[in-house]
Design an enzyme around this catalytic site. Structure first.
Site, PDB file in Angstrom:
ATOM      1  N   GLU A 437       0.952  -1.646  -0.334  1.00  0.00           N
ATOM      2  CA  GLU A 437      -0.324   0.263  -0.005  1.00  0.00           C
ATOM      3  C   GLU A 437       0.722   1.436  -0.612  1.00  0.00           C
ATOM      4  O   GLU A 437       0.212   2.460   0.119  1.00  0.00           O
ATOM      5  CB  GLU A 437      -0.924   0.067   1.014  1.00  0.00           C
ATOM      6  CG  GLU A 437      -2.462  -0.444   1.174  1.00  0.00           C
ATOM      7  CD  GLU A 437      -3.124   0.246  -0.383  1.00  0.00           C
ATOM      8  OE1 GLU A 437      -3.226  -1.223  -0.457  1.00  0.00           O
ATOM      9  OE2 GLU A 437      -2.821   0.543  -0.455  1.00  0.00           O
TER      10      GLU A 437
HETATM   11  C1  LIG Z   1       2.934  -9.997   0.135  1.00  0.00           C
HETATM   12  C2  LIG Z   1       2.394  -8.638  -1.199  1.00  0.00           C
HETATM   13  C3  LIG Z   1       1.318  -7.618  -1.463  1.00  0.00           C
HETATM   14  C4  LIG Z   1       0.711  -7.386  -2.178  1.00  0.00           C
HETATM   15  N1  LIG Z   1      -0.274  -6.726  -2.034  1.00  0.00           N
HETATM   16  C5  LIG Z   1      -0.647  -5.652  -3.828  1.00  0.00           C
HETATM   17  C6  LIG Z   1      -2.186  -5.630  -4.596  1.00  0.00           C
HETATM   18  O1  LIG Z   1      -2.903  -6.556  -3.703  1.00  0.00           O
HETATM   19  N2  LIG Z   1      -1.936  -4.755  -5.493  1.00  0.00           N
HETATM   20  C7  LIG Z   1      -0.964  -4.281  -5.641  1.00  0.00           C
HETATM   21  O2  LIG Z   1      -0.924  -3.221  -6.619  1.00  0.00           O
HETATM   22  N3  LIG Z   1       0.242  -4.513  -5.278  1.00  0.00           N
HETATM   23  C8  LIG Z   1       0.958  -4.809  -4.408  1.00  0.00           C
HETATM   24  N4  LIG Z   1       2.045  -5.213  -3.598  1.00  0.00           N
HETATM   25  C9  LIG Z   1       2.986  -4.254  -4.392  1.00  0.00           C
HETATM   26  C10 LIG Z   1       3.288  -3.246  -3.112  1.00  0.00           C
HETATM   27  O3  LIG Z   1       2.709  -2.690  -2.608  1.00  0.00           O
HETATM   28  C11 LIG Z   1       4.493  -2.690  -3.952  1.00  0.00           C
HETATM   29  O4  LIG Z   1       5.653  -3.476  -3.604  1.00  0.00           O
HETATM   30  C12 LIG Z   1       4.790  -1.696  -3.005  1.00  0.00           C
HETATM   31  O5  LIG Z   1       4.118  -0.584  -3.627  1.00  0.00           O
HETATM   32  C13 LIG Z   1       6.324  -1.090  -3.474  1.00  0.00           C
HETATM   33  O6  LIG Z   1       7.039  -0.904  -4.779  1.00  0.00           O
HETATM   34  P1  LIG Z   1       8.343  -2.221  -5.636  1.00  0.00           P
HETATM   35  O7  LIG Z   1       8.165  -3.426  -4.463  1.00  0.00           O
HETATM   36  O8  LIG Z   1       8.014  -1.929  -6.911  1.00  0.00           O
HETATM   37  O9  LIG Z   1       9.333  -0.697  -4.515  1.00  0.00           O
HETATM   38  P2  LIG Z   1      10.166   0.160  -5.565  1.00  0.00           P
HETATM   39  O10 LIG Z   1       9.370   0.836  -5.721  1.00  0.00           O
HETATM   40  O11 LIG Z   1      10.735  -0.664  -6.489  1.00  0.00           O
HETATM   41  O12 LIG Z   1      10.369   0.765  -4.093  1.00  0.00           O
HETATM   42  C14 LIG Z   1      11.975   0.638  -3.036  1.00  0.00           C
HETATM   43  C15 LIG Z   1      12.617   1.004  -2.320  1.00  0.00           C
HETATM   44  O13 LIG Z   1      12.474   2.872  -2.786  1.00  0.00           O
HETATM   45  C16 LIG Z   1      11.880   3.592  -1.956  1.00  0.00           C
HETATM   46  N5  LIG Z   1      11.581   4.609  -2.924  1.00  0.00           N
HETATM   47  C17 LIG Z   1      10.531   4.341  -4.209  1.00  0.00           C
HETATM   48  N6  LIG Z   1      10.676   5.713  -5.008  1.00  0.00           N
HETATM   49  C18 LIG Z   1      10.870   5.887  -4.268  1.00  0.00           C
HETATM   50  C19 LIG Z   1      10.808   7.403  -4.234  1.00  0.00           C
HETATM   51  N7  LIG Z   1       9.936   8.523  -5.164  1.00  0.00           N
HETATM   52  N8  LIG Z   1      10.986   8.281  -3.231  1.00  0.00           N
HETATM   53  C20 LIG Z   1      11.831   7.691  -1.904  1.00  0.00           C
HETATM   54  N9  LIG Z   1      11.944   7.086  -1.873  1.00  0.00           N
HETATM   55  C21 LIG Z   1      11.777   5.445  -3.527  1.00  0.00           C
HETATM   56  C22 LIG Z   1      11.252   2.875  -1.558  1.00  0.00           C
HETATM   57  O14 LIG Z   1      10.323   3.219  -0.256  1.00  0.00           O
HETATM   58  C23 LIG Z   1      11.908   1.289  -1.766  1.00  0.00           C
HETATM   59  O15 LIG Z   1      12.302   1.488   0.101  1.00  0.00           O
HETATM   60  C24 LIG Z   1       2.260  -6.242  -2.666  1.00  0.00           C
HETATM   61  C25 LIG Z   1       3.552  -6.408  -2.244  1.00  0.00           C
HETATM   62  C26 LIG Z   1       3.640  -7.705  -1.613  1.00  0.00           C
HETATM   63  C27 LIG Z   1       5.305  -8.083  -1.164  1.00  0.00           C
END
Ligand SMILES: Cc1cc2nc3c(=O)[nH]c(=O)nc-3n(C[C@H](O)[C@H](O)[C@H](O)COP(=O)(O)OP(=O)(O)OC[C@H]3O[C@@H](n4cnc5c(N)ncnc54)[C@H](O)[C@@H]3O)c2cc1C
Length: 585
Positions: A437
């Site tokens: 989220e």
């Molecule tokens: C078990 C599980 C359930 C999930 N359920 C859902 C779901 O139901 N529906 C759905 O759509 N998604 C879902 N997700 C996805 C989840 O919301 C994302 O994994 C999360 O939003 C982070 O995105 P990412 O993994 O691509 O990380 P990234 O966006 O690659 O981020 C990696 C790191 O970089 C930081 N970062 C990224 N951009 C910035 C910025 N602009 N400024 C500062 N820091 C930044 C982040 O805080 C993080 O620490 C789920 C994930 C998991 C693991």
């Protein structure tokens, strides 16, 4: 082994003594009949369901996990039956819109039910939680026809919901997403693309799974402005509401993950799936934010729920486990709950959980006011306060929730690391709430980058003035020893807020965000502890009230001083964070 007990006494204390729940409800059209007595009796039943039906499935669900065979998801033994019993008992529809068959009860009750679900079985709680988020988005943005077709069965729990945003190359930055939606010429769209990490992407409870999918229309501009929201069901729906053919909504794989093993987190393939636009073209993120805001509060509550359950078990263990002699010279072995360091771990978790529950109830009351108050200005002001508190609840509650799970595990020593006692599952399950989220880092950026600037920068000042007024009012009952440190911490927060406004700039904001959010949360929790302490004095001190007074003191003396360190770190600003070249790390 200790089992979970829903904190009904604490809820009754909050609704009757801390917040004037009955008076607030009496002023909200449609809620005149709702009062604390009714709320407590409903939540007592919810607590029985959570403890009696859902908690017993928590460990077996974790060990068994979900499976995928021939494209069909199977949840662990007992989960489908429990879900059907949950829906039949009316728990899915508790706060749902009565126009579509919901019971229309206040958000306060919903948030407290959500806490109990998260304590008893976090994986399970996501099914109704995500469905409710989807219902909010459809209810606010979809056409009358889509609402009539989908909302009644989603609100009753017969059909579940999922939100499909994330793709392999589009996580935080949804502007990068590639899923496409092409008009079919009959008002529907063909959706093609792959989403990853989709919670509740499928289930074996029967009924339908309604996916809200972010995708791009042909010729849509790049970035977030080109994103639209679509509703794509697992089964197409006939005009009479019965289920038709399978749609091109397919589970490609189940994600293998650290925790919430009873929850099917799916790779979803939309293979030309038939879908319908929700809201306006290009405004998909706006529509999805309705769902995400509801979900963010729900995720914050997950942190609280895990903290409550983990702390309860740690206390029960610490009363029984005999090790060492007492720090006061009592010959050993004594129960470890007598050791000051063990007490500190237990009290930290308890002071967080009780403070967070109070703040959650306050926030949910603002949501009810924002929904129903007859005066539009009051509604708007309450809505803005919810917007301000949403990233704080999401990020701080899940950070403290995880920390409480780890501290509770520590109380059990080596037994906390062993599966049998269930503590390591809390640690694994709690961890995801800090990530999904929108990561907690991104929540902090939302707070400093967007929320502090609302109402032309006046919103935080309005919130701080509200805290000040409450502190003044509580002074005679709570006493200066409690109120003064919270007022001083509030002054620190005001100073940090003013510095951020003056220094401006994305780098300073980004460098401050996480520490600032924790400072904000500690002040808000301190405010709640002052209110609770004031409410706990005056009459014959029952055990609950005595405990509140001691916990308030513990919070103010042993947790609130973290604000000093945070303030000092914030005062140094961004330079040391940005000095090192990326190659030099
Ligand atoms: C078990 C599980 C359930 C999930 N359920 C859902 C779901 O139901 N529906 C759905 O759509 N998604 C879902 N997700 C996805 C989840 O919301 C994302 O994994 C999360 O939003 C982070 O995105 P990412 O993994 O691509 O990380 P990234 O966006 O690659 O981020 C990696 C790191 O970089 C930081 N970062 C990224 N951009 C910035 C910025 N602009 N400024 C500062 N820091 C930044 C982040 O805080 C993080 O620490 C789920 C994930 C998991 C693991």
């Amino acid at each position: 082994m200790a089992t979970y007990t829903a904190p009904v006494d604490d809820i009754a204390f909050l609704l009757t003594r801390v917040f004037d729940f009955d008076a607030t409800m009496a002023g909200l059209p449609g809620f005149e009949e709702v009062n604390a007595e009714l709320a407590v009796s409903v939540l007592e039943e919810a607590g029985k369901f959570a403890a009696g039906v859902l908690e017993p499935l928590n460990r077996s669900g974790d060990e068994e996990g979900c499976t995928l065979e021939n494209g069909l998801v199977t949840t662990p033994k007992g989960v489908a039956e429990a879900y059907r019993a949950f829906a039949e008992a009316g728990w899915c529809s508790l706060s749902g819109d009565p126009e579509y068959g919901g019971q229309g009860l206040p958000r306060v009750l919903q948030i407290l039910l959500d806490e109990m679900l998260s304590s008893a079985n976090l994986s399970f709680g996501l099914f109704p939680g995500l469905t409710r988020g989807a219902v909010e988005a459809i209810g606010h943005h979809a056409s009358a026809e889509l609402k009539a077709t989908y909302l009644p069965k989603m609100i009753s729990g017969e059909w579940t919901g999922a939100m499909a945003l994330t793709e392999a190359s589009a996580g935080t930055d949804l502007g990068l997403l590639n899923t496409r939606a092409v008009p079919n010429g009959d008002g529907s769209y063909a959706i093609t693309g792959t989403k990853i990490f989709i919670s509740s992407g499928d289930q074996d409870f029967g009924g339908n799974v309604i996916h809200l999918v972010l995708a791009r229309l042909p010729d849509a501009p790049k970035g977030v402005k080109g994103i639209s929201l679509f509703l794509a069901p697992k089964f197409l729906v006939h005009k009479d509401g019965s289920l038709g053919a399978r749609n091109g909504v397919n589970v490609g794989a189940l994600e293998h993950k650290m925790g919430i093993h009873a929850q099917p987190t799916c790779v979803m393939n939309y293979d030309g799936a038939t879908g319908w636009l929700v809201g306006e073209p290009g405004r998909g993120l706006n529509a999805m934010f309705t769902m995400m805001n509801a979900e963010r509060l729900f995720v914050g509550i997950q942190g609280l729920g895990i903290a409550e359950a983990a702390n309860q078990k740690a206390v029960a263990y610490a009363r029984e486990r005999l090790q060492g002699h007492g720090a006061d010279g009592t010959p050993g072995p004594v129960a470890i709950i007598n050791h000051p360091d063990v007490r500190k771990m237990l009290l930290t978790g308890r002071a967080f959980a009780d403070g967070a529950r109070a703040l959650a109830v306050w926030t949910a009351l603002q949501m009810d006011i924002a929904d129903r108050h007859p005066d539009a200005t009051v509604r708007r002001e309450a809505d803005a306060l919810v917007a301000l508190l949403t990233p704080v609840v999401k990020a701080a509650f899940t950070d403290f929730g995880f920390e409480t799970a780890v501290a509770s595990q520590q109380v059990l020593g080596g037994h906390g690391y062993i599966r049998e006692w269930g503590m390591e599952q809390y640690v694994r399950d709690a961890r995801i709430a800090q990530i999904y989220e929108g990561t907690n880092g991104v929540q902090a950026l939302d707070l400093v980058g967007r929320k502090l600037g609302l109402e032309g920068g006046k919103l935080p000042q309005r919130f701080f003035a509200l805290i000040k007024a409450d502190l003044d009012a509580a002074l005679p009952a709570a006493g200066a020893a409690l109120v003064t440190p919270v007022a001083e911490a509030l002054a620190r927060l005001e100073g940090a807020t003013a510095r951020l406004a003056a220094n401006g700039g994305a780098i300073e904001a980004g460098a401050a965000a996480t520490d600032y959010l924790r400072l904000f949360a500690l002040v808000a929790l301190g405010w709640m502890w002052v209110r609770m302490a004031a409410a706990a004095t005056g009459e014959a001190a029952t055990p609950v009230l005595q405990r509140k007074a001691v916990l308030a003191r513990f919070f103010v003396e042993r947790m609130l001083p973290q604000t000093l360190g945070l303030d000092a770190a914030l005062a140094h600003g961004a330079p040391s964070l940005m000095a090192l070249h990326a190659d030099a790390f």
